[in-house]
Design an enzyme around this catalytic site. Structure first.
Site, PDB file in Angstrom:
ATOM      1  N   CYS A 163       0.837  -1.166   0.173  1.00 29.93           N
ATOM      2  CA  CYS A 163      -0.185  -0.167  -0.081  1.00 29.93           C
ATOM      3  C   CYS A 163       0.712   1.251  -0.114  1.00 29.93           C
ATOM      4  O   CYS A 163       0.080   2.413  -0.115  1.00 29.93           O
ATOM      5  CB  CYS A 163      -0.883   0.006   1.270  1.00 29.93           C
ATOM      6  SG  CYS A 163      -1.892  -1.606   1.434  1.00 29.93           S
ATOM      7  N   HIS A 303      -2.403   7.833   6.343  1.00 29.83           N
ATOM      8  CA  HIS A 303      -2.768   6.713   5.748  1.00 29.83           C
ATOM      9  C   HIS A 303      -4.103   6.068   6.427  1.00 29.83           C
ATOM     10  O   HIS A 303      -4.865   5.624   5.629  1.00 29.83           O
ATOM     11  CB  HIS A 303      -1.737   5.575   6.417  1.00 29.83           C
ATOM     12  CG  HIS A 303      -1.620   3.992   5.639  1.00 29.83           C
ATOM     13  ND1 HIS A 303      -1.693   4.090   4.108  1.00 29.83           N
ATOM     14  CD2 HIS A 303      -1.903   3.080   6.116  1.00 29.83           C
ATOM     15  CE1 HIS A 303      -1.944   2.696   4.119  1.00 29.83           C
ATOM     16  NE2 HIS A 303      -2.084   1.947   5.133  1.00 29.83           N
ATOM     17  N   GLU A 314      -0.336   5.045  13.931  1.00 27.90           N
ATOM     18  CA  GLU A 314       0.058   6.312  12.942  1.00 27.90           C
ATOM     19  C   GLU A 314      -0.206   7.718  13.956  1.00 27.90           C
ATOM     20  O   GLU A 314       0.609   8.699  13.666  1.00 27.90           O
ATOM     21  CB  GLU A 314      -0.804   6.309  11.835  1.00 27.90           C
ATOM     22  CG  GLU A 314      -0.533   7.516  11.053  1.00 27.90           C
ATOM     23  CD  GLU A 314      -1.238   7.757   9.672  1.00 27.90           C
ATOM     24  OE1 GLU A 314      -0.957   8.430   8.658  1.00 27.90           O
ATOM     25  OE2 GLU A 314      -2.231   6.650   9.255  1.00 27.90           O
ATOM     26  N   LYS A 334      -9.373   8.178   2.805  1.00 29.99           N
ATOM     27  CA  LYS A 334      -9.807   6.812   2.918  1.00 29.99           C
ATOM     28  C   LYS A 334     -11.122   6.900   3.235  1.00 29.99           C
ATOM     29  O   LYS A 334     -12.093   5.704   2.939  1.00 29.99           O
ATOM     30  CB  LYS A 334      -8.905   5.759   3.407  1.00 29.99           C
ATOM     31  CG  LYS A 334      -7.733   5.614   2.650  1.00 29.99           C
ATOM     32  CD  LYS A 334      -6.744   4.383   3.285  1.00 29.99           C
ATOM     33  CE  LYS A 334      -5.585   4.426   2.667  1.00 29.99           C
ATOM     34  NZ  LYS A 334      -4.494   5.441   2.866  1.00 29.99           N
ATOM     35  N   HIS A 339      -9.804   2.067   0.590  1.00 27.67           N
ATOM     36  CA  HIS A 339      -8.252   1.701   0.248  1.00 27.67           C
ATOM     37  C   HIS A 339      -8.058   1.064  -1.036  1.00 27.67           C
ATOM     38  O   HIS A 339      -8.364   0.141  -1.308  1.00 27.67           O
ATOM     39  CB  HIS A 339      -7.883   0.788   1.855  1.00 27.67           C
ATOM     40  CG  HIS A 339      -6.269   0.683   1.769  1.00 27.67           C
ATOM     41  ND1 HIS A 339      -5.639   1.385   0.915  1.00 27.67           N
ATOM     42  CD2 HIS A 339      -5.617  -0.022   2.387  1.00 27.67           C
ATOM     43  CE1 HIS A 339      -4.121   1.038   1.318  1.00 27.67           C
ATOM     44  NE2 HIS A 339      -4.493   0.348   2.233  1.00 27.67           N
ATOM     45  N   PHE A 400       1.835  -3.578   4.062  1.00 23.29           N
ATOM     46  CA  PHE A 400       1.977  -4.859   4.454  1.00 23.29           C
ATOM     47  C   PHE A 400       3.645  -5.010   4.149  1.00 23.29           C
ATOM     48  O   PHE A 400       4.108  -4.873   3.199  1.00 23.29           O
ATOM     49  CB  PHE A 400       1.425  -5.839   3.704  1.00 23.29           C
ATOM     50  CG  PHE A 400      -0.148  -6.023   4.264  1.00 23.29           C
ATOM     51  CD1 PHE A 400      -0.618  -5.102   5.135  1.00 23.29           C
ATOM     52  CD2 PHE A 400      -0.741  -7.163   3.899  1.00 23.29           C
ATOM     53  CE1 PHE A 400      -1.683  -5.564   5.721  1.00 23.29           C
ATOM     54  CE2 PHE A 400      -2.151  -7.362   4.447  1.00 23.29           C
ATOM     55  CZ  PHE A 400      -2.629  -6.630   5.356  1.00 23.29           C
TER      56      PHE A 400
END
Length: 414
Positions: A163, A303, A314, A334, A339, A400
């Site tokens: 991502c 994010h 975050e 998002k 996403h 990831f």
């Protein structure tokens, strides 16, 4: 080092199939979620996603081309076409040896792979594969097709960093130009992963929301009732160009990119570091390269996917770098787009670029009860967009494997 500017933008998103449609929906707090139409999701735990709507590839591609390209490549070409058009580029007047493509994707042609393998299995094991199967499914093909489309012979490759992939592509493109290895690069990312294997796989890992009864509000970053991300799809394209090159061809300059930080959590295969160690490093590196202090950042596009642990790490990282009640406004777009995996950084970079050029902070929608420890520490732009002078914007993306990408955009001034 060369100064790097942004001269063109293109978007295919769940909120609209142009930059104007995307931005207008974004600042008006529109949710892109809908019940899945791409396949029968009756038996899946999650039955909704943020799909691209009303996409017509024939507007930018020939019919003969379309059958050769997976949907993620079609999205890439459509967004690149818009970016090239609004950048007023005539490639025939430019040195194509110094113009390249650095594109991103996480899954590439996953739908092509699923469809072809299903046909194979249903045909008594007889291997009758489409001759375009391999070029349709490989992840690097979109960057190759864009370069072929415009005859661009410069640097050409694909970044794959889950991502964080398209933010990584943007930062790589920025570096190539400022190091004087290219005059112009088409960069960004595309994804078309709303498929059975993606929905089933993310459900199995318990990363995705299952709020089927209230899917329009399912993506709720930082909310105490968040239960996972909403899958999205689409593409974002950005034309990066050296300032000298842009001025020479009298290009329309939208904004600048001034910093990029790449790092790693080095912690877990899918989970983020509890204190956001990699995120802290990525943001610090990006700010250092931009030669600005945390207090000069006006907007952070986070994010924030709506996962229980990821959102918290975050916010902890931001608190560590920026302190409590920082000057920067924060929003999690998002909540509207879902996403987009490997394409997330591209459309979120566009959100940052539009924020600095329009002086508008897009909102975080759906979030009503912020995590108690952070409710009074940040301006999360809840519910509605707001007008604010935005000179610097920071875009965060995490993937990831612990991949971290952070980029800094600046208001253009001659």
């Amino acid at each position: 080092m060369k100064r790097v500017v942004i001269t063109g933008l293109g978007a295919v998103t769940p909120l609209g199939n142009s930059v104007t449609e995307f931005w207008n929906s974004l600042i008006n707090g529109v949710s892109g979620a809908n019940l899945i139409t791409k396949f029968d999701a009756t038996n899946f735990k999650t039955k909704f996603a943020c799909e691209v709507k009303n996409f017509d590839p024939l507007q930018t591609m020939e019919k003969a081309e379309i059958r050769k390209y997976d949907l993620f490549t079609q999205y890439a070409l459509a967004s690149a076409y818009e970016a090239v058009s609004n950048a007023a580029i005539n490639f025939d007047t430019l040195n194509k040896d110094r113009i390249g493509v650095i594109w991103a994707s996480g899954d590439g042609g996953v739908s092509t792979f699923e469809e072809q393998f299903a046909e194979y299995k249903s045909g008594n094991g007889i291997p009758r594969f489409n001759p375009y199967f391999i070029p349709k499914r490989i992840i690097n093909i979109a960057s190759g097709i864009i370069s072929i489309k415009y005859g661009l012979r410069g640097v050409n490759y694909t970044t794959v960093a889950a991502c964080s992939a398209s933010n990584t592509a943007i930062i790589d493109a920025f570096n190539y130009i400022r190091w004087n290895k290219a005059d112009m690069i088409i960069t960004g990312g595309s994804e078309a992963s709303i498929t059975e294997s993606s929905i089933g796989g993310f459900n199995a890992s318990k990363a995705m929301s299952t709020n089927n009864e209230n899917y329009l509000q399912a993506s709720r970053p930082f909310d105490i009732e968040r239960d996972g991300f909403v899958l999205g799809e689409g593409a974002g394209a950005i034309i990066l160009e050296s300032y000298d090159h842009a001025m020479k061809r009298n290009a329309p300059i939208i904004a600048e990119i001034v910093g990029g930080g790449l790092a790693a959590d080095a912690y877990h295969i899918t989970g983020t570091h509890p204190e956001g160690a990699g995120a802290q490093l990525g943001m610090k590196l990006a700010l250092e390269e931009a030669n600005i202090s945390p207090g000069e950042v006006d907007y952070i596009n986070v994010h924030a996917t709506s996962t229980p642990t990821g959102d918290l790490s975050e916010l902890k990282a931001i608190e560590s770098v920026f302190g409590v009640n920082p000057h920067a406004s924060i929003s999690a777009t998002k909540s509207m787009t879902g996403h987009l995996l490997g394409a997330a950084g591209a459309i979120e970079a566009i959100a940052c670029i539009k924020a600095v050029s329009e002086n508008i902070i897009p909102p975080t929608i759906n979030t009503t009860q912020v995590e108690r420890d952070f409710a009074d520490k940040f301006d999360l732009t809840l519910g509605a967009s707001k007008t604010k002078e935005v000179n610097f914007a920071l875009s965060n993306t995490f993937g990831f494997g612990g991949h971290i990408g952070c980029s800094v955009f600046k208001k253009y001034s001659s």
